[in-house]
Design an enzyme around this catalytic site. Structure first.
Site, PDB file in Angstrom:
ATOM      1  N   GLY A 215     -49.860 -17.819  -1.667  1.00  0.00           N
ATOM      2  CA  GLY A 215     -49.748 -18.205  -3.076  1.00  0.00           C
ATOM      3  C   GLY A 215     -50.253 -17.159  -4.056  1.00  0.00           C
ATOM      4  CB  SER A 284     -55.170  -5.715  -0.213  1.00  0.00           C
ATOM      5  OG  SER A 284     -55.348  -6.954  -0.857  1.00  0.00           O
TER       6      SER A 284
END
Ligand SMILES: Nc1ncnc2c1ncn2[C@@H]1O[C@H](COP(=O)(O)OS(=O)(=O)O)[C@@H](OP(=O)(O)O)[C@H]1O
Ligand SMILES: Nc1ncnc2c1ncn2[C@@H]1O[C@H](COP(=O)(O)OP(=O)(O)O)[C@@H](O)[C@H]1O
Length: 383
Positions: A215, A284
């Site tokens: 999300g 990341s």
């Protein structure tokens, strides 16, 4: 035409894209064109100006031409920020290419090209990450030591390892390097505080990390919309978008992901320096890469947001069908399946899919949690 532009320039907010900064955004771009044109393109978008993908344009010449168009058309806009103007200040290494531009293209669009007035000190700046983590060889000195100056630039933190002077400005060593360029950082005459007073907000980087499907993008764009309704200037750097442009040469190996995060980290730091609430939504997956970005943003202005959504929830969502392909082995090295994701150890904010009562949290509620944090830390106020 000239008269019209005069008034635009009078009202506009300026931002330097200095040759020095290419060390951050296009360090691996030997040609030097991609990073600059992409930076122009991103800044156009940030200012709400007409954005053109850099790949369609002849880098530099066409971005300057495009900028001319954007500056002219922005004169009718009521938004002060849409009157963004770029003063591109060149260093000697870039001059030959820029000087090929036709003056009639340059003058009307307020792009000024001039060589540094300061005497050039032969300095070499390494990858900033290496600077902070590495050590200097004998004989290497920082720029502070050479010039005897100290700067209060917000990005110039840390300390000089060669003279061990706490609070010294950007660490630039004068030792030898594989790079032959002669670089010198010029501090902006406009401080972060000046920008803050005008924008009534303090630039920062909201770094949203988490698995694919957790999300991240949904929350990032919800934040952007809510902040906009509060008259705050924000901009989302989303993985999918950046991978189409600035990082379209990168894949998903550990090394490529590291470079991906480094580039977007540098870009985000520039946006934050310009005063924007910069929202970054990238998987990341490596802690080390995220921590390195934290180091290039002013202390306290990096807000790490961990989307703590379990893999099985993300996989059930599978909005792009990628988990299915990863399970089938069609996509290799997919985060969470056959590639690692390292959870943040001490993030500023943790967002969960359900609240403490077991009720699902909507994207707007998630965005509000982050905005509440920004408010409490003073990022959405002038003082
Ligand atoms: N191998 C592999 N692993 C993970 N993700 C993959 C992969 N291949 C493609 N994709 C798609 O790329 C999006 C992630 O890009 P990022 O730039 O955020 O990745 S990273 O931060 O460099 O790890 C990610 O988007 P999100 O779902 O929005 O996270 C995927 O759609
Ligand atoms: N709070 C939420 N509750 C339920 N579904 C959500 C929520 N946030 C996002 N989603 C859905 O999850 C899927 C993945 O969301 P996305 O924002 O694309 O994730 P990411 O950017 O991390 O890959 C989308 O279908 C989106 O509608």
């Amino acid at each position: 035409m000239r008269e019209q532009n005069k008034s635009v320039i009078f009202f506009c907010r300026t931002l330097f894209l200095d040759g020095m900064q290419r060390n951050g955004t296009d360090e691996t771009d030997k040609d030097g064109r991609g990073g600059v044109s992409m930076a122009f393109s991103l800044l156009h978008s940030a200012a709400g100006l007409s954005a053109h993908t850099s790949r369609r344009l002849h880098p530099l010449r066409d971005t300057v031409a495009d900028h001319s168009h954007a500056t002219t058309s922005s004169s009718s806009s009521s938004s002060a920020f849409s009157s963004l103007s770029f003063l591109c200040k060149s260093h000697s290494s870039r001059l030959p290419r820029l000087s090929a531009l036709r003056p009639e293209l340059l003058l009307p669009c307020s792009v000024q090209i001039q060589e540094s007035q300061r005497p050039t000190v032969p300095t070499v700046r390494r990858n900033r990450f290496e600077e902070e983590l590495g050590t200097y060889s004998k004989g290497e000195r920082c720029l502070d030591t050479i010039q005897g100056k100290n700067s209060n630039s917000s990005r110039n933190r840390g300390y000089c390892r060669c003279c061990s002077r706490a609070g010294a400005t950007r660490v630039i060593c004068s030792g030898s390097s594989s790079s032959s360029s002669s670089l010198q950082w010029q501090d902006s005459l406009v401080t972060m505080e000046d920008r803050r007073r005008i924008l009534q907000q303090k630039g920062c980087v909201v770094w949203i990390t988490g698995l694919s499907g957790s999300g991240k993008s949904t929350v990032a764009f919800a934040m952007d919309r809510i902040l906009n309704s509060m008259s705050k200037v924000s901009y989302v750097l989303d993985g999918d978008k950046i991978r189409e442009g600035l990082c379209n040469d990168l894949g998903f190996s550990e090394k490529d992901r590291q470079e991906n995060i480094r580039r977007v980290g540098e870009t985000a730091a520039l946006f934050a320096d310009a005063g924007l609430i910069t929202v970054v939504s990238f998987i990341s997956p490596y802690r080390r890469d995220r921590d390195r970005v934290r180091q290039v943003v002013p202390v306290g202005s990096f807000i790490e947001v961990f989307m703590d959504v379990p893999l099985d929830v993300c996989e059930k969502r599978d909005a792009k069908g990628l988990y299915k392909l990863a399970r089938q082995g069609v996509i290799k090295a997919f985060t969470g399946i056959d590639d690692p994701y390292e959870k943040p150890v001490n993030p500023e904010i943790v967002i969960r899919a359900v609240n403490e009562h077991g009720v699902c949290v909507t994207p707007d509620e998630m965005a509000q949690i982050i905005i509440h944090h920004l408010t409490s830390k003073g990022f959405l106020a002038a003082e």
